[in-house]
Design a protein around this motif. Structure first.
Motif, PDB file in Angstrom:
ATOM      1  N   MET A 172       0.810  -1.215   0.000  1.00  0.00           N
ATOM      2  CA  MET A 172       0.000   0.000   0.000  1.00  0.00           C
ATOM      3  C   MET A 172       0.844   1.267   0.000  1.00  0.00           C
ATOM      4  N   THR A 173       0.319   2.269  -0.649  1.00  0.00           N
ATOM      5  CA  THR A 173       0.929   3.595  -0.624  1.00  0.00           C
ATOM      6  C   THR A 173      -0.166   4.598  -0.306  1.00  0.00           C
ATOM      7  N   LEU A 174       0.202   5.732   0.260  1.00  0.00           N
ATOM      8  CA  LEU A 174      -0.776   6.785   0.533  1.00  0.00           C
ATOM      9  C   LEU A 174      -0.720   7.787  -0.616  1.00  0.00           C
ATOM     10  N   GLY A 175      -1.883   8.145  -1.134  1.00  0.00           N
ATOM     11  CA  GLY A 175      -1.954   9.081  -2.265  1.00  0.00           C
ATOM     12  C   GLY A 175      -2.581  10.392  -1.831  1.00  0.00           C
ATOM     13  N   ILE A 176      -1.919  11.482  -2.140  1.00  0.00           N
ATOM     14  CA  ILE A 176      -2.387  12.819  -1.740  1.00  0.00           C
ATOM     15  C   ILE A 176      -3.262  13.408  -2.843  1.00  0.00           C
ATOM     16  N   GLN A 177      -4.418  13.934  -2.448  1.00  0.00           N
ATOM     17  CA  GLN A 177      -5.311  14.604  -3.405  1.00  0.00           C
ATOM     18  C   GLN A 177      -4.595  15.823  -3.983  1.00  0.00           C
ATOM     19  N   PRO A 178      -4.309  15.860  -5.296  1.00  0.00           N
ATOM     20  CA  PRO A 178      -3.574  17.016  -5.842  1.00  0.00           C
ATOM     21  C   PRO A 178      -4.468  18.255  -5.927  1.00  0.00           C
ATOM     22  N   ASN A 179      -3.885  19.425  -5.644  1.00  0.00           N
ATOM     23  CA  ASN A 179      -4.684  20.670  -5.756  1.00  0.00           C
ATOM     24  C   ASN A 179      -4.106  21.630  -6.800  1.00  0.00           C
ATOM     25  N   HIS A 180      -2.999  21.231  -7.428  1.00  0.00           N
ATOM     26  CA  HIS A 180      -2.457  22.001  -8.559  1.00  0.00           C
ATOM     27  C   HIS A 180      -1.535  21.056  -9.352  1.00  0.00           C
ATOM     28  N   PRO A 181      -1.265  21.386 -10.626  1.00  0.00           N
ATOM     29  CA  PRO A 181      -0.468  20.466 -11.470  1.00  0.00           C
ATOM     30  C   PRO A 181       1.027  20.531 -11.160  1.00  0.00           C
ATOM     31  N   ASN A 182       1.438  19.966 -10.036  1.00  0.00           N
ATOM     32  CA  ASN A 182       2.838  20.021  -9.609  1.00  0.00           C
ATOM     33  C   ASN A 182       3.691  19.063 -10.443  1.00  0.00           C
ATOM     34  N   THR A 183       4.829  19.572 -10.950  1.00  0.00           N
ATOM     35  CA  THR A 183       5.701  18.719 -11.776  1.00  0.00           C
ATOM     36  C   THR A 183       6.848  18.108 -10.950  1.00  0.00           C
ATOM     37  N   GLY A 184       6.846  18.387  -9.650  1.00  0.00           N
ATOM     38  CA  GLY A 184       7.923  17.870  -8.796  1.00  0.00           C
ATOM     39  C   GLY A 184       7.578  16.560  -8.108  1.00  0.00           C
ATOM     40  N   TYR A 185       6.328  16.071  -8.287  1.00  0.00           N
ATOM     41  CA  TYR A 185       5.895  14.835  -7.633  1.00  0.00           C
ATOM     42  C   TYR A 185       5.605  13.747  -8.654  1.00  0.00           C
ATOM     43  N   GLY A 186       5.672  12.485  -8.196  1.00  0.00           N
ATOM     44  CA  GLY A 186       5.176  11.376  -9.004  1.00  0.00           C
ATOM     45  C   GLY A 186       3.667  11.297  -8.854  1.00  0.00           C
ATOM     46  N   TYR A 187       2.995  10.670  -9.827  1.00  0.00           N
ATOM     47  CA  TYR A 187       1.529  10.553  -9.798  1.00  0.00           C
ATOM     48  C   TYR A 187       1.102   9.080  -9.823  1.00  0.00           C
ATOM     49  N   ILE A 188      -0.004   8.791  -9.125  1.00  0.00           N
ATOM     50  CA  ILE A 188      -0.561   7.440  -9.052  1.00  0.00           C
ATOM     51  C   ILE A 188      -1.957   7.491  -9.657  1.00  0.00           C
ATOM     52  N   GLN A 189      -2.194   6.649 -10.654  1.00  0.00           N
ATOM     53  CA  GLN A 189      -3.543   6.533 -11.219  1.00  0.00           C
ATOM     54  C   GLN A 189      -4.219   5.320 -10.573  1.00  0.00           C
ATOM     55  N   PHE A 190      -5.477   5.493 -10.121  1.00  0.00           N
ATOM     56  CA  PHE A 190      -6.161   4.393  -9.433  1.00  0.00           C
ATOM     57  C   PHE A 190      -7.437   3.973 -10.160  1.00  0.00           C
TER      58      PHE A 190
END
Length: 358
Positions: free
Chosen positions: A143-161
Motif C-alpha cells: 500500500m501507498t498513501l496518495g495525496i489529493q492534488p490541488n495544482h499540477p505540480n511537476t515535482g511529484y510522481g503521480y498514481i492513477q487508481f
C-alpha cells in the motif's frame, strides 16, 4: 500499542533543493525549518510514536549522520539505526529494514515514511496509517498513501487508481514527475493522486515481492546466515550493501507489482522539498512576503521569501517573487518560479567554491 507494528523513517537524504540551509553535513531533516521547536526528524518520530512503540521504530540514514540522529532522538538505541555505508537509493534500504524486522517478528506490518515531510492533521494521518496496517495484516498487498492534488505540480510522481466503492483503491499506473501539460491532464481527469512516498505492507508481502522482482538484491542481503540483530550485522552490511543495485522502491517494486493499492488521503501534506513548499507553509505579510530569522523592511516588494540568520536586518525594495537565503557566508538569490534550479546551482557552487559550503 500493537507490537506487530513497525516503522522505518528514511533520514539519509541531502535535501539539495533547500540549499544553502540544507547541506551534506547538516541536511534539512535535522533542521527546525518552520520554527516549531522540533526538527523535521523529531516531528516525524513523535508523530509515528503515537501508534508505534519506540523500540519498533528504525531510522535509516547515512553512516555520517549517526551522531546527529542519536543526539536528536535520545529515546532510541544504536540497534535501531540502519546505517547505509553507500548511497543506493530506497530499494536496498527498504529490503535491509524488512529483513531486520522479519528476523524479529515474522507477523510484522511496517510503515516506510520520509523524515522531512510536514503533516498538518496528525490525527487523520494516524487514522490512515491504522487503516493501512489493518488491511495489510489481512491481505497480501503493498500500500501507498496518495495525496489529493490541488495544482499540477511537476515535482511529484503521480498514481492513477481504479475507481471503486471501497476506501482502498487498486493502482493502475505510476508516473514519475510529469511535464506541466501531463500534470494538468492528470489533475483534470480526477483519478490521479500525488505519490507521497509513504508505504505500508506486511514484511512477508514485501520480501516475497523483492524475491520476485529483485532476486539478486535479496541474494546479496539475505545469505541465510541470520546476521540481522546480531553482532555480525554491521560488518555484513559494510561488506555487502554497496553490491546492491542503485534503484528506487518505485522503479524496482511499485511500478512492477500487481498487488499495489493506494489509500487516498487528505491530512495537510507538504513534502518541504523546496523553498517554494516552505514558503507555502509560512505566515506572510499583506504583500505575501514570508520571513524566517530576519528583521525585514519591505518596500514596493511582494511575494518574496527571505531566510537569514536570526536577527539579521534586511531591507528589500522593488523585488517581486524572489527567494533570498543566507546561511553563514553563503547568499543565494533566485526567482521563486525557478526554485527547482537550486539543486543545479548547488552543484555549480560545489565546483566553484569550497565543498564545506554545500
Amino acid at each position: 500499542m500493537n507490537t506487530n507494528y513497525y516503522a522505518v523513517i528514511m533520514a539519509g537524504g541531502v535535501g539539495s533543493r533547500l540549499w544553502p540551509i540544507s547541506t551534506e553535513k547538516y541536511p534539512k531533516q535535522f533542521h527546525d525549518l518552520l520554527g516549531t521547536g522540533e526538527s523535521l526528524l523529531q516531528k516525524t518520530f513523535n508523530r509515528i510514536n503515537q501508534l508505534i512503540p519506540v523500540e519498533n521504530i528504525l531510522i535509516a540514514t547515512n553512516k555520517r549522520y549517526e551522531q546527529l540522529v542519536l543526539e536528536q532522538l535520545p529515546e532510541i538505541s544504536n540497534k535501531q539505526l540502519l546505517l547505509e555505508p553507500a548511497m543506493r537509493n530506497t530499494a536496498p534500504c527498504i529490503l535491509y529494514a524488512a529483513l531486520k524486522i522479519h528476523q524479529q517478528n515474522k507477523n510484522a506490518v511496517m510503515l516506510v515514511a520520509p523524515s522531512d515531510h510536514w503533516i498538518e492533521n496528525e490525527t487523520e494521518f494516524i487514522k490512515n496509517i491504522e487503516t493501512s496496517f489493518k488491511a495489510c495484516a489481512k491481505e497480501d498487498m503493498l500500500m501507498t498513501l496518495g495525496i489529493q492534488p490541488n495544482h499540477p505540480n511537476t515535482g511529484y510522481g503521480y498514481i492513477q487508481f481504479e475507481e471503486n466503492s471501497s476506501e482502498i483503491k487498486k493502482v493502475k499506473t505510476f508516473t514519475e514527475k510529469p511535464n506541466l501539460e501531463k500534470a494538468t491532464e492528470f489533475l483534470a481527469s480526477g483519478d490521479y493522486l500525488w505519490n507521497a512516498g509513504i508505504f505500508v505492507w506486511s514484511v512477508s508481502s514485501i520480501l516475497d515481492t523483492f524475491k520476485k522482482y529483485l532476486p539478486k538484491m535479496v541474494n546479496i542481503l539475505d545469505n541465510g546466515n541470520n546476521v540481522y540483530n546480531t553482532d555480525l550485522e554491521d560488518d555484513f552490511i559494510k561488506n555487502n550493501y554497496e553490491k546492491c543495485e542503485d534503484i528506487s522502491i518505485d522503479f524496482g517494486i511499485m511500478e512492477r507489482s500487481e498487488k499495489v493499492h493506494v489509500l487516498p488521503v487528505d491530512f495537510g501534506w507538504n513534502d518541504l522539498g523546496t523553498w517554494g513548499s516552505l514558503y507555502n507553509k509560512l505566515s506572510k505579510d499583506k504583500y505575501q512576503n514570508a520571513t524566517v530569522g530576519a528583521n525585514t523592511i519591505f518596500k514596493d516588494a511582494n511575494g518574496n521569501m527571505i531566510s537569514t540568520q536570526n536577527g539579521k536586518k534586511v531591507v528589500v525594495q522593488g523585488l517581486q517573487d524572489f527567494i533570498v537565503v543566507e546561511k553563514d557566508d553563503v547568499l543565494v538569490i533566485c526567482p521563486r518560479k525557478e526554485e527547482q534550479d537550486i539543486k543545479q546551482l548547488r552543484t555549480e557552487a560545489k565546483d566553484a567554491f569550497d565543498e564545506k559550503h554545500v
